[in-house]
Write an enzyme that holds these catalytic residues in place. Structure first.
Site, PDB file in Angstrom:
ATOM      1  N   CYS A   1     -40.682  22.121  43.196  1.00 19.79           N
ATOM      2  CA  CYS A   1     -41.936  21.380  43.344  1.00 19.79           C
ATOM      3  C   CYS A   1     -43.211  22.192  43.096  1.00 19.79           C
ATOM      4  CB  CYS A   1     -41.977  20.664  44.691  1.00 19.79           C
ATOM      5  SG  CYS A   1     -41.208  21.491  46.062  1.00 19.79           S
TER       6      CYS A   1
ATOM      7  N   ARG B   1     -30.574  29.537  46.682  1.00 18.11           N
ATOM      8  CA  ARG B   1     -30.855  29.626  48.112  1.00 18.11           C
ATOM      9  C   ARG B   1     -29.795  30.477  48.794  1.00 18.11           C
ATOM     10  NH1 ARG B   1     -32.508  23.271  49.329  1.00 18.11           N
ATOM     11  NH2 ARG B   1     -34.151  23.167  47.728  1.00 18.11           N
TER      12      ARG B   1
ATOM     13  N   GLN C   1     -30.809  20.980  40.763  1.00 14.85           N
ATOM     14  CA  GLN C   1     -31.328  19.755  41.361  1.00 14.85           C
ATOM     15  C   GLN C   1     -31.783  18.789  40.280  1.00 14.85           C
ATOM     16  OE1 GLN C   1     -34.418  21.407  44.003  1.00 14.85           O
ATOM     17  NE2 GLN C   1     -33.263  20.552  45.718  1.00 14.85           N
TER      18      GLN C   1
ATOM     19  N   ASP D   1     -34.366  16.955  40.004  1.00 15.97           N
ATOM     20  CA  ASP D   1     -35.661  16.842  40.665  1.00 15.97           C
ATOM     21  C   ASP D   1     -36.612  15.959  39.874  1.00 15.97           C
ATOM     22  OD1 ASP D   1     -36.699  17.653  43.034  1.00 15.97           O
ATOM     23  OD2 ASP D   1     -36.828  19.767  42.512  1.00 15.97           O
TER      24      ASP D   1
ATOM     25  N   HIS E   1     -40.935  14.484  40.312  1.00 18.87           N
ATOM     26  CA  HIS E   1     -42.148  14.351  41.111  1.00 18.87           C
ATOM     27  C   HIS E   1     -43.066  13.335  40.455  1.00 18.87           C
ATOM     28  CE1 HIS E   1     -40.628  18.358  42.337  1.00 18.87           C
ATOM     29  NE2 HIS E   1     -41.030  17.940  43.525  1.00 18.87           N
TER      30      HIS E   1
ATOM     31  N   LYS F   1     -39.406  10.863  54.860  1.00 23.82           N
ATOM     32  CA  LYS F   1     -38.511  10.693  53.710  1.00 23.82           C
ATOM     33  C   LYS F   1     -37.512   9.575  53.944  1.00 23.82           C
ATOM     34  CE  LYS F   1     -35.232  14.221  55.355  1.00 23.82           C
ATOM     35  NZ  LYS F   1     -34.405  15.387  54.976  1.00 23.82           N
TER      36      LYS F   1
ATOM     37  N   HIS G   1     -41.798  13.380  46.079  1.00 24.81           N
ATOM     38  CA  HIS G   1     -40.630  14.168  45.689  1.00 24.81           C
ATOM     39  C   HIS G   1     -39.425  13.229  45.637  1.00 24.81           C
ATOM     40  CE1 HIS G   1     -42.645  18.020  46.986  1.00 24.81           C
ATOM     41  NE2 HIS G   1     -43.273  17.154  47.739  1.00 24.81           N
TER      42      HIS G   1
END
Length: 615
Positions: free
Chosen positions: A407, A436, A454, A456, A458, A538, A584
């Site tokens: 992000c 991670r 991911q 991902d 946005h 979320k 997100h």
């Protein structure tokens, strides 16, 4: 003397949507799937899915371009002299629009057909979220197990014993016992638990003051309980739950009323593992004993059957057998190597994902794998997620961080150019690989890794666009997941956690936008109080697989905080500078984890369009 069989006609465009569910039946129930292709008018006969698949390879290559699933029927195993089903060509129901001029229809004589075996009635397994009684049963079963252990092994010291997804566990310090529990010990513990349950002891709650609780715990010489007592905030009730007059535990509940409320034949002791007090490897080593408990014997049997089936479907085992992927320990734990077959499947998944996102108005972006650590400090991730990030690296007297999420990169790209309200919403999507830190003991196949990709995205939008954008994201989520056969979901709305950033007004606005979108979808959802991300509330979506297991995959998070931290702006219609809203979103969660779920869901027998060996 003929039996009539229903023939299902599907246009080619609907094959990806319909095939996954039918594919499971094809491979697991002895069904044959009949496919249609242009210009084929031959009669075919197959005796089993394997025979169909081998024969299909002889068909023209046009099948790749023009396939239509037209029938599925149960067929007998072919023995010597057995009459086989006949596939006869008949006119296409689709016409020229689908470029199909013929189809294969199935006719089966009564001599060849056998009635379908009556399927075993499915037992719906409740969850902790759906059944408060189940939570009480499991929590009380944990206490009964601890009581049984201390009856049999008085030297054992108790720590904590919560309920978990499919049962419960209790951690014990066995240092004074001088050994860990083995299989024979578990059998003794289970037998003692059954004896306690049958005694029908009352389970009662007692509230005491801190001094009295400390006195009682000290008398029992339970140091871990003393530490737990010290962690209870001042002013909160201190409760003790008694089983009869013999055993008690410091506990907040809830529990059943008597031990008999735990079915004496509706629980089991499953396994043991190592653990550390408070999850810290610097603390005392403990032994964790896992158990499962259900509301009925039938549920326990169904659960055990599911566990056995899950072992057969284990993606780690099938991944090796099918040569899809591996984790090379010599290169480091939690790092996935995609083999050619798995790589082909991943490419199919990623191409489908990219094409659909472009169709839905997203633009694809790519970002670096590392950045200056100051970026993560500005975003707040370093403060809140430092323990889950790898150590920094020195680059020319500056510290760089391998990225744990995408992000902040998208935020910098937004900030790179002036934005007008006319350009919003902006939708950016990226298949971004992140890294991670996970302790080696927590790593598990594709489900828990250190490097993963991911899916991902946005969305940067105006305040009055938020609810519409979230609804569109939920629609897209349905479109993606349904293509893989997932159409049963559990929805959770997670609200502000204890550790968070942002004002109350911001949190109320973002939560209201999520609720509005869910209400428009007409989805039922549960509220997880305090389960939100540190930067915003979320929506989490769990999918249900072929075994009835639920997997956390998709998430939609409304964020008013990162735009503020990075001073994001757009020029409003009145010429003033305003703050955009940032959303997100991930659908798969990660490619690796979703792939592991797919392997287990299909037991390695994938839909034709996804399978690595293509016709």
């Amino acid at each position: 003397g003929k039996r009539t069989y229903k023939v299902l006609h599907l246009a080619p465009s609907r094959i990806p949507e319909a095939f996954p569910a039918l594919a499971r039946k094809v491979m697991s129930r002895g069904l044959v799937t009949v496919m249609m292709m242009t210009g084929v008018a031959s009669s075919l006969a197959f005796s089993a899915p394997s025979a169909f698949l081998s024969s299909a390879r002889l068909l023209p290559s046009v099948t790749r371009r023009s396939l239509s699933l037209t029938a599925a029927a149960r067929i007998p195993r072919a023995g010597k002299g057995a009459q086989l089903p006949i596939m006869a060509a008949t006119p296409s129901p689709f016409g020229r629009d689908d470029k199909l001029s013929s189809k294969l229809a199935l006719r089966m004589s009564s001599a060849a057909a056998e009635p379908a075996a009556k399927e075993e009635e499915q037992v719906e397994l409740p969850t902790n979220e759906s059944s408060e009684q189940l939570v009480k049963i499991r929590h009380s079963a944990a206490h009964v197990m601890a009581m049984a252990v201390q009856r049999l092994y008085p030297e054992a010291q108790v720590t904590i014993g919560p309920w978990i997804q499919n049962g419960f566990y209790y951690d014990f310090d066995l240092s004074k016992l001088g050994k860990n529990f083995e299989e024979e010990d578990l059998k003794k513990i289970k037998k003692e638990m059954a004896s306690i349950i049958k005694k029908n002891y009352p389970i009662r709650k007692e509230v005491v003051d801190r001094a009295e609780a400390k006195r009682r715990i000290t008398e029992l010489n339970e140091p871990y309980k003393l530490e737990l007592l010290d962690s209870i905030p001042e002013g909160e009730d201190i409760s003790i739950y008694h089983i009869g007059d013999e055993w008690w535990d410091l506990c907040a509940g809830p529990h059943v009323e008597t031990t008999r409320d735990i079915g004496p034949k509706a629980f089991d002791i499953e396994r043991t593992s190592g653990a550390y007090w408070r999850g810290d490897e610097k603390n005392a080593a403990l032994q964790r004993v896992y158990g499962t408990a259900w509301e009925s014997v039938e549920q326990l049997k169904a659960y055990k059957k599911m566990v056995e089936e899950a072992k057969k479907r284990d993606h780690r085992k099938l991944g090796q057998e099918l040569d899809l992927f591996s984790v090379q320990e010599s290169a480091g734990g939690g790092l996935v190597f995609w083999h050619p077959r798995g790589g082909r499947m991943r490419a199919v998944i990623e191409n489908f994902w990219k094409d659909l996102h472009v169709q839905q108005g997203y633009e694809l972006v790519y970002s670096p794998h590392i950045a200056n650590v100051d970026l993560w400090k500005q975003s707040g991730h370093f403060e809140f997620y430092k323990d889950g990030m790898f150590d920094q690296m020195d680059v020319e007297d500056e510290q760089y961080q391998i990225k744990p999420m995408n992000c902040p990169f998208h935020v910098l790209m937004y900030k790179n150019s002036p934005r007008s309200y006319r350009a919003l919403p902006i939708r950016w999507a990226e298949l971004g690989t992140v890294y991670r830190y996970e302790k080696s003991g927590t790593l598990s196949g594709l489900f828990r890794v250190r490097g993963f990709t991911q899916d991902d995205a946005h969305v940067f939008c105006l305040p009055d666009q938020v609810a519409d954008e979230i609804e569109a994201i939920l629609d897209l989520t349905e479109m993606v997941l349904s293509k893989f056969g997932f159409d049963k979901y559990e929805i959770n709305l997670s609200t502000r956690p204890e550790k968070s950033i942002g004002s109350d007004d911001v949190w109320e606005l973002s939560t209201a936008a999520l609720v509005t979108a869910l209400d428009r979808k007409g989805w039922k959802y549960s509220v997880d109080e305090g389960g939100g991300a540190f930067y915003g509330p979320k929506i989490d979506l769990k999918i249900q697989d072929a075994l009835g297991r639920k997997w956390q995959c998709s998430t939609v998070q409304c964020d008013f905080n990162l735009p503020q931290r990075f001073d994001l702006e757009y020029i409003a219609s009145d010429g003033t500078k305003q703050r955009p809203i940032m959303i997100h979103r991930a659908i798969f969660g990660s490619i690796e984890r979703f792939f592991g779920i797919l392997v287990e869901n299909f037991a390695g027998e994938f839909p034709l369009w996804l399978s690595p060996p293509q016709l």
